[in-house]
Motif scaffolding. Structure first.
Motif, PDB file in Angstrom:
ATOM      1  N   GLY A 205      11.937  -4.901  -0.107  1.00 21.43           N
ATOM      2  CA  GLY A 205      12.582  -5.584   1.005  1.00 21.43           C
ATOM      3  C   GLY A 205      11.698  -5.762   2.221  1.00 21.43           C
ATOM      4  N   ALA A 206      10.452  -5.322   2.139  1.00 22.17           N
ATOM      5  CA  ALA A 206       9.546  -5.477   3.279  1.00 22.17           C
ATOM      6  C   ALA A 206       9.171  -6.947   3.455  1.00 22.17           C
ATOM      7  CB  ALA A 206       8.293  -4.644   3.072  1.00 22.17           C
ATOM      8  N   GLU A 207       8.727  -7.270   4.634  1.00 20.29           N
ATOM      9  CA  GLU A 207       8.231  -8.606   4.944  1.00 20.29           C
ATOM     10  C   GLU A 207       7.025  -8.900   4.038  1.00 20.29           C
ATOM     11  OE1 GLU A 207       6.341 -10.027   8.952  1.00 20.29           O
ATOM     12  OE2 GLU A 207       8.271  -9.071   9.293  1.00 20.29           O
ATOM     13  N   THR A 208       6.865 -10.160   3.653  1.00 22.79           N
ATOM     14  CA  THR A 208       5.689 -10.514   2.862  1.00 22.79           C
ATOM     15  C   THR A 208       4.708 -11.314   3.705  1.00 22.79           C
ATOM     16  OG1 THR A 208       6.818 -12.484   2.053  1.00 22.79           O
ATOM     17  CG2 THR A 208       6.927 -10.521   0.679  1.00 22.79           C
TER      18      THR A 208
ATOM     19  N   HIS B  50       0.838  -1.211   0.000  1.00 26.99           N
ATOM     20  CA  HIS B  50       0.000   0.000   0.000  1.00 26.99           C
ATOM     21  C   HIS B  50       0.866   1.253   0.000  1.00 26.99           C
ATOM     22  CE1 HIS B  50      -4.146  -1.245   0.256  1.00 26.99           C
ATOM     23  NE2 HIS B  50      -3.817  -2.193   1.116  1.00 26.99           N
ATOM     24  N   GLU B  51       1.979   1.174   0.767  1.00 26.80           N
ATOM     25  CA  GLU B  51       2.856   2.341   0.886  1.00 26.80           C
ATOM     26  C   GLU B  51       3.891   2.365  -0.228  1.00 26.80           C
ATOM     27  OE1 GLU B  51       2.260   0.353   3.660  1.00 26.80           O
ATOM     28  OE2 GLU B  51       0.678   1.731   4.278  1.00 26.80           O
ATOM     29  N   ALA B  52       4.399   1.169  -0.595  1.00 26.68           N
ATOM     30  CA  ALA B  52       5.585   1.110  -1.446  1.00 26.68           C
ATOM     31  C   ALA B  52       5.270   0.928  -2.923  1.00 26.68           C
ATOM     32  CB  ALA B  52       6.506  -0.006  -0.968  1.00 26.68           C
ATOM     33  N   HIS B  53       4.094   0.404  -3.240  1.00 22.85           N
ATOM     34  CA  HIS B  53       3.806   0.086  -4.645  1.00 22.85           C
ATOM     35  C   HIS B  53       2.396   0.520  -5.035  1.00 22.85           C
ATOM     36  CE1 HIS B  53       7.256  -2.471  -3.854  1.00 22.85           C
ATOM     37  NE2 HIS B  53       6.573  -3.086  -2.926  1.00 22.85           N
TER      38      HIS B  53
END
Ligand code: ZN
Length: 59
Positions: free
Chosen positions: A30-33, A12-15
């Motif tokens: 690189g965020a947790e999935t 939501h924030e990054a893409h």
């Protein structure tokens, strides 16, 4: 069979759209999935209202 597909938890924030991967971290930011089996978006999505407003405006 259970799905192994995971989705970036910070998309939501990054893409602009959910980023799906088989890895435990987003290849992009690189965020947790998170496992994608539950809905990829949150029902309490803060952008939901904005999306609905956008839809109204496009009518
Ligand atoms: Zn990401």
């Amino acid at each position: 069979m259970k799905s192994d597909i995971r989705v970036c938890s910070a998309w939501h924030e990054a893409h602009d759209r959910p980023v799906y991967t088989l890895s435990e971290s987003c290849p992009d930011c690189g965020a947790e999935t998170a496992n994608s089996a539950p809905a990829p978006f949150d029902p309490t999505d803060p952008h939901g209202e904005y999306r609905r407003a956008l839809k109204r405006r496009n009518r």
